[in-house]
Design an enzyme around this catalytic site. Structure first.
Site, PDB file in Angstrom:
ATOM      1  N   ASP A  52      30.412 -33.170   0.325  1.00 49.90           N
ATOM      2  CA  ASP A  52      30.154 -33.805  -0.847  1.00 49.90           C
ATOM      3  C   ASP A  52      29.497 -35.331  -0.697  1.00 49.90           C
ATOM      4  OD1 ASP A  52      30.114 -31.741  -2.742  1.00 49.90           O
ATOM      5  OD2 ASP A  52      32.301 -31.993  -3.229  1.00 49.90           O
ATOM      6  N   ASN A  53      30.478 -35.886   0.052  1.00 52.70           N
ATOM      7  CA  ASN A  53      30.269 -37.416   0.377  1.00 52.70           C
ATOM      8  C   ASN A  53      28.991 -37.443   1.202  1.00 52.70           C
ATOM      9  OD1 ASN A  53      32.500 -39.504  -0.295  1.00 52.70           O
ATOM     10  ND2 ASN A  53      33.540 -37.547   0.056  1.00 52.70           N
TER      11      ASN A  53
END
Lengths: 413, 414
Positions: free
Chosen positions: B187-188
């Site tokens: 996600d990051n």
């Protein structure tokens, strides 16, 4: 959307959105070079400097490509230094430093990842370069940053992962803290360097001012840690290692099949409603152990046992097919041979090919960001040491064959 | 270098190098919001649209909460990653909400969205629609598998990016299962790709005046961190196996148990090995036929690391780290977040930042990773309350009156 649709206005005459941006790299190993790779992949004109003869340390690391020339056969080097030009230059010697300053005067961006203070000592630090190129964007990549109590400490990928909080939450509760299989800290610090360069270029465009950009391994890892700092400071939440599981509940983990592993995630209520009957345990949908996220988090061992019992006598393919048919979230876990064969990753050119003399084609990872107007791709293989000496020194500094020969003799290039 | 030296020319009132740049986010959960976070952290003005009454899904995460009266403003996850942003409520499923979104898009440089591919088009808010009202828009889509390709219709979650992008298969121990990272790395990194895709497109727009559609996703982002994985498998016949914390090509390079925890070290060259042997009081191992060269140590790693572990077990982490440092060797403790928030280095670098939240009080959270000598970037505002900036944005940008806003609120549009 079809690929053609996405790219219908694409310009084939451009290297990417950064075409025209000039970058000079004084880098070695991974974190610094990867900052340059991101910019090169997005179309910038990137010139990497290697020390004459020895070159970058990555050129010496296995695995190697059989039949490729010495110092240009390491998969590490060939994978990460694509799309760049390469010159040899002894920036650790005064004559080489003089040439570096002349080149720097023609650049938009400099990327360097020597230990803090080293470039300054060589007369190549931000302040020195700024005197000859006032609007330079100067990106320094390091282990702990250009300032701060630990800035002198050497930085290596595992140190970044250990100090930045990642290792401590990675791995299993009954095992040691665990680092990621790839060099995650090196990679994402390179990304931060590229982001820093682009943001600083934006500021320069608006104001004409350059600046010094400082990124490092430990900061970059901490920047991926979501709520870790707040959990420890404000929420009294002790974040523990729990393998592939999730403290927010489950099923959300890796489950063993007959021939490998799958990852299953059942999060929202409508998915629970379909999931438990599908695995032959319809009664569990109404079970108090499943009713709230808090209850599911408390009963993770039970949940994982039930799901594991269902997967263990099936193949990965069977589990994936059944859950996908029910529109549930499931995934096989790819190794690199599977990635290389995957049709989706091929179509997205994340698995792509580049011509390489003597060997034929090298298969390589592509460019992650896709641009509808200015597509990016792997244009050229990673260069040999000094492959572009004539082109770069000739075009940018007007050096002739004789001067080049002289520099070569003195082992400056 | 001292901190003052680095910042000696810093502009005192700077928000960061992207000041003046405007972002409109139609984002939810983590990957999309994190693209906006990076831009907001670097000084952009980012306005995030959230569903009236409910907000972002992360507001509802309950396993780690701070104190406060409002249930939707207590999630540490939401509060950590949405700092530096503004928040308006807007129902994108409602035709009037869609019309408002198109009007807002005229006022921004960038739209970021992370719905499943095709969703925004279904609402009349896709790239082709938005560019009709804002021809040079940069439109950044963040998804699980991308806007095109055979899997593009599938939903994307962090662990899918890690599983399909090759990371899980190489993380963990040879006798254990493939392992996901502790926090949501896919996600990051999907978010970071979105941010620099946006910035690169912005460079192109400055030169040509043309905007474009930027497509990033979790699987591609993870694969973009695997360096030689693909070439190793395709061209070198190299099978990359999980090997825990051990380095596959050098020893001792691993985590080692101490009396009070774990230490990680990397010792590769002969000169470093000799220093370590002297530290351990095992000088005989310097020239031992099992350990005399890097290749021998790699081949006999079980013996080498057994010897090292026998020594570390008798010491504390601090003793090992101190003695390594004195000897010019590399070892590191493995910090927990409790230790990180106390660490003076992170304090000085403002990587542990503090911000005042209107209901939760002072909150600590991660700072901004890239440092700019002229235009410092920092956490200057807490994550917004749901709809906190409705008046400012709807009133200021779109010149809606309070009656109009009241009407839209009643209909559940904002």
């Amino acid at each position: 959307m079809k690929k053609e649709e996405f790219y219908r206005e694409a310009r084939s005459d451009m290297t990417g959105p950064l075409q025209g941006v000039r970058v000079l790299e004084a880098t070695t190993s991974q974190a610094g070079p990867i900052a340059g790779t991101v910019l090169a992949d997005l179309g910038a004109n990137v010139i990497k400097i290697d020390l004459p003869e020895m070159g970058d340390i990555m050129r010496h690391l296995p695995p190697f490509i059989e039949g490729a020339p010495k110092l240009n056969s390491s998969c590490y080097h060939l994978s990460i230094n694509r799309n760049k030009k390469n010159i040899s230059l002894a920036i650790n010697r005064p004559a080489g430093q003089e040439v570096f300053r002349k080149l720097a005067a023609k650049m938009d961006v400099i990327v360097q990842n020597f230990k803090p203070g080293t470039m300054d000592k060589w007369g190549l630090g931000y302040e020195a370069i700024k005197k000859i190129k006032p609007d330079i964007v100067y990106v320094s990549v390091s282990g702990f940053g250009q300032f701060g109590p630990n800035h002198q400490k050497p930085g290596y990928d595992p140190v970044g992962q250990a100090i930045g909080g990642l290792m401590n939450v990675n791995g299993y509760a009954d095992g040691p803290p665990t680092r990621t299989g790839n060099a995650m800290a090196d990679n994402i610090t390179g990304w931060q360097g590229a982001i820093g360069a682009l943001a600083a270029l934006h500021h320069r465009q608006m104001t004409g001012e350059g600046q010094h950009v400082d990124v490092c391994l430990v900061d970059s890892i901490l920047y991926t840690s979501d709520y870790g700092v707040m959990a420890a400071s404000n929420a009294g939440f002790n974040w523990k290692r729990m393998g592939s599981g999730n403290p927010a509940g489950g099923p959300c983990d890796v489950y063993r099949c007959k021939d490998g592993y799958v990852f299953i995630l059942v999060l929202i209520d409508s998915h629970h409603k379909r999931f438990w009957p599908l695995i032959g345990r319809p009664e569990l949908y109404q079970d108090p152990r499943m009713q709230t996220p808090v209850a599911r988090a408390q009963n993770l061992p039970f949940i994982n046992q039930v799901v594991g019992e269902w997967t263990q006598d099936k193949t990965v393919e069977e589990v994936v097919r059944q859950l996908e048919e029910a529109q549930l979230v499931v995934t096989p876990i790819f190794d690199f041979p599977q990635i290389v064969r995957n049709e989706h990753l091929r179509e997205r050119e994340m698995v792509t090919e580049v011509e390489y003399p003597d060997v034929g084609k090298l298969t390589i990872y592509g460019v992650a960001a896709k641009f509808s107007r200015t597509p990016c791709k792997v244009r050229t293989h990673a260069p040999a040491i000094g492959q572009h000496n004539e082109e770069v020194f000739g075009e940018l500094l007007d050096l002739g064959a004789e001067e080049l020969a002289q520099l070569q003799q003195g082992k400056i290039i | 270098m001292r901190k003052e030296e680095f910042y000696r020319e810093a502009l005192p009132d700077s928000r960061g190098p992207l000041e003046g740049f405007r972002v409109l986010e139609a984002t939810n959960v983590a990957a999309g919001p994190l693209a906006g976070t990076l831009l907001a952290d670097l000084g952009a003005e980012s306005v995030k649209c959230e569903m009236p009454g409910k907000g972002d899904l992360l507001r509802q995460v309950t396993h780690c909460q701070v104190e406060g009266p409002s249930e939707l403003d207590r999630s540490a996850y939401y509060l950590s990653i949405n700092r530096n942003k503004k928040c308006i409520t807007l129902n994108l499923k409602h035709p009037e909400g869609q019309e408002l979104f198109r009007r807002l898009a005229r006022h921004v440089d960038v739209v970021i969205e992370n719905f499943k591919p095709g969703t925004m088009e279904g609402w009349g808010l896709g790239y082709q629609e938005i560019r009709k009202v804002k021809p040079d828009i940069i439109y950044t889509s963040v998804s699980g598998y991308g806007q095109y390709g055979p899997y593009s219709h599938r939903p994307g979650y962090d662990h899918i990016g890690q599983a399909m992008g090759g990371l899980m298969s190489i993380t963990g121990y040879p006798d254990g299962p493939p392992t996901k990272t502790g926090h949501a790395v896919a996600d990051n990194l999907g978010g970071w790709q979105g941010a620099f895709g946006t910035l690169a497109a912005l460079v192109h727009r400055m030169k040509t005046g043309r905007g474009q559609h930027v497509d990033v996703n979790l699987v591609d982002a993870i694969l973009y961190t695997t360096t030689f994985g693909i070439m190793g498998a395709a061209n070198a016949g190299w099978h990359w196996e999980r090997c825990g914390n051990r380095h596959p090509l050098a020893s001792p390079s691993n985590t080692f148990p101490c009396r009070d925890g774990w230490v990680i070290m990397a010792v590769a060259s002969d000169s470093h090995w000799a220093k370590l042997c002297r530290l351990m009081g095992r000088e005989a191992l310097i020239a031992d036929p099992r350990t005399a060269s890097p290749a021998l140590r790699a081949a006999n790693w079980q013996f080498v690391e057994g010897e090292v572990a026998a020594w570390t077990q008798g010491n504390t982490v601090a003793e090992v780290v101190d003695r390594f440092e004195e000897a010019g060797l590399v070892a590191s403790p493995i910090l927990s977040f409790e230790e990180i928030v106390q660490d003076p280095h992170f304090r000085e670098r403002e990587m542990v930042a503090e911000v005042e939240h209107p209901t939760a009080g002072p909150l600590k959270l991660f700072g901004v990773a890239s440092k700019y000598s002229l235009t410092p970037a920092r956490v200057h505002a807490p994550a917004p309350l749901l709809g906190q900036h409705n008046e400012e944005v709807y009133g200021g940008w779109l010149e809606l009156t309070s009656e109009e806003m009241g009407r839209l609120r009643e209909k559940g549009v904002i």
